[in-house]
Design an enzyme around this catalytic site. Structure first.
Site, PDB file in Angstrom:
ATOM      1  N   GLU A 255       7.048 -21.840   7.826  1.00  0.00           N
ATOM      2  CA  GLU A 255       7.235 -21.052   9.045  1.00  0.00           C
ATOM      3  C   GLU A 255       8.388 -21.576   9.890  1.00  0.00           C
ATOM      4  O   GLU A 255       9.034 -20.811  10.616  1.00  0.00           O
ATOM      5  CB  GLU A 255       5.946 -21.063   9.869  1.00  0.00           C
TER       6      GLU A 255
ATOM      7  N   GLU B 178       0.811  -1.220   0.000  1.00  0.00           N
ATOM      8  CA  GLU B 178       0.000   0.000   0.000  1.00  0.00           C
ATOM      9  C   GLU B 178       0.845   1.271   0.000  1.00  0.00           C
ATOM     10  O   GLU B 178       0.326   2.363  -0.239  1.00  0.00           O
ATOM     11  CB  GLU B 178      -0.925   0.013   1.228  1.00  0.00           C
TER      12      GLU B 178
END
Length: 309
Positions: free
Chosen positions: A116, A85
């Protein structure tokens, strides 16, 4: 054998929600809403730590460094979201703020098993991105234990970068591995262990602060205006024209014309109108003032507006 995860607040089961599968929809929604209301309160407790991290990050960015977010699962998706963004909001190059997710782009839409837990992969990502002393790396993990994130922070630290940990548990390994520890303790989730809920909301709120305030510190806003926005579509063109008109006091047609001549760059259009310059002259003037519109205009208009002037 003691399970360390069982002791973490994000993994606890809240008895208030133990019967939610038997409740009507509206009652569950109200319970979730009440639980979510506690998240901003938890963030507020961490504001001193958040502020210190932002000051460290923005000072390095002002010297030419980058901001890198690293996470796994939900935390990684939030990392990529916040980073993506920044270019449309603040006119930044996509390389300035980047999000790194364990498992790579595929992990944005589906779970990549085992990603992970790969600390070496996290470290390798920092090497691939050639992290250096001017960069800042924010490791994001609700548990504060994700090996991928720990590996990334460890390598970033070794390379001299500023390291920040964002977790939702006290005294986490991630905090211990960072220079700036941000711990937003939101407690057990409505659905036990589902840290995309309160923990995810808390992480998003903190990431909003980190990116937005860093950009404010870098002069990429004018007052509360997104002055770096480029009019790349109809909505942004209308927004940019209103912004130019509001800042300069020019009529809508003058603002639109200047914006067109400025190639859609609102900041350039403002300088054109205020100083009677063409686009090339306006860009040169901005460059000579470090791209800070407030310095070019030589006034305190945004502050005066805040103070009611």
């Amino acid at each position: 054998m003691v399970d360390p995860l069982a002791e973490m607040s994000t993994e606890q089961s809240d008895p208030r929600f133990s019967q939610i599968d038997r409740l009507p929809t509206e009652q569950i929604a109200r319970m979730m809403n009440a639980a979510d209301a506690a998240v901003p309160v938890a963030v507020a407790v961490a504001i001193p730590a958040i502020s210190a991290a932002i000051d460290a990050i923005s000072s390095r960015m002002a010297a030419g460094g980058r901001l890198l977010y690293v996470g796994a699962g939900t935390s990684g998706r939030l990392a990529v979201l916040d980073a993506s963004e920044c270019p449309p909001t603040f006119g930044t190059d996509p390389s300035l703020v980047q999000g790194v997710i364990a498992g790579g782009p595929d992990a944005l839409t589906r779970s990549v098993e085992g990603a992970e837990d790969d600390a070496e992969a996290g470290a390798a990502e920092m090497a691939r991105l050639e992290v250096g002393p001017l960069d800042s790396v924010v490791g994001i993990s609700a548990s504060g234990r994700a090996p991928f994130v720990l590996g990334a922070l460890g390598e970033a630290e070794r390379r001299g970068a500023c390291t920040v940990a964002l977790s939702c548990n006290n005294d986490s390994p991630l905090s211990a591995a960072s220079q700036h520890a941000i711990e937003v303790v939101v407690g057990p989730e409505v659905v036990t262990g589902s840290t995309r809920l309160k923990a995810g909301t808390a992480q998003k709120l903190v990431l909003n602060m980190i990116s937005t305030i860093s950009m404010i510190r870098l002069g990429r806003t004018y007052g509360n205006q997104m002055i770096e926005v480029s009019a790349m579509n109809a909505k942004l063109a209308d927004r940019a024209a209103r912004m130019v008109a509001d800042i300069t006091g020019a009529d809508a047609e003058t603002a639109r014309q200047a914006l067109a001549e400025a190639g859609g760059q609102a900041k350039v259009a403002v300088v054109m109108i205020e100083h009677g310059l063409d686009a090339t002259g306006a860009r040169a003037l901005l460059e000579s003032h470090g791209e800070r519109l407030g310095d070019v205009l030589g006034d305190d208009a945004p502050l005066e507006k805040v103070n009611g002037g």
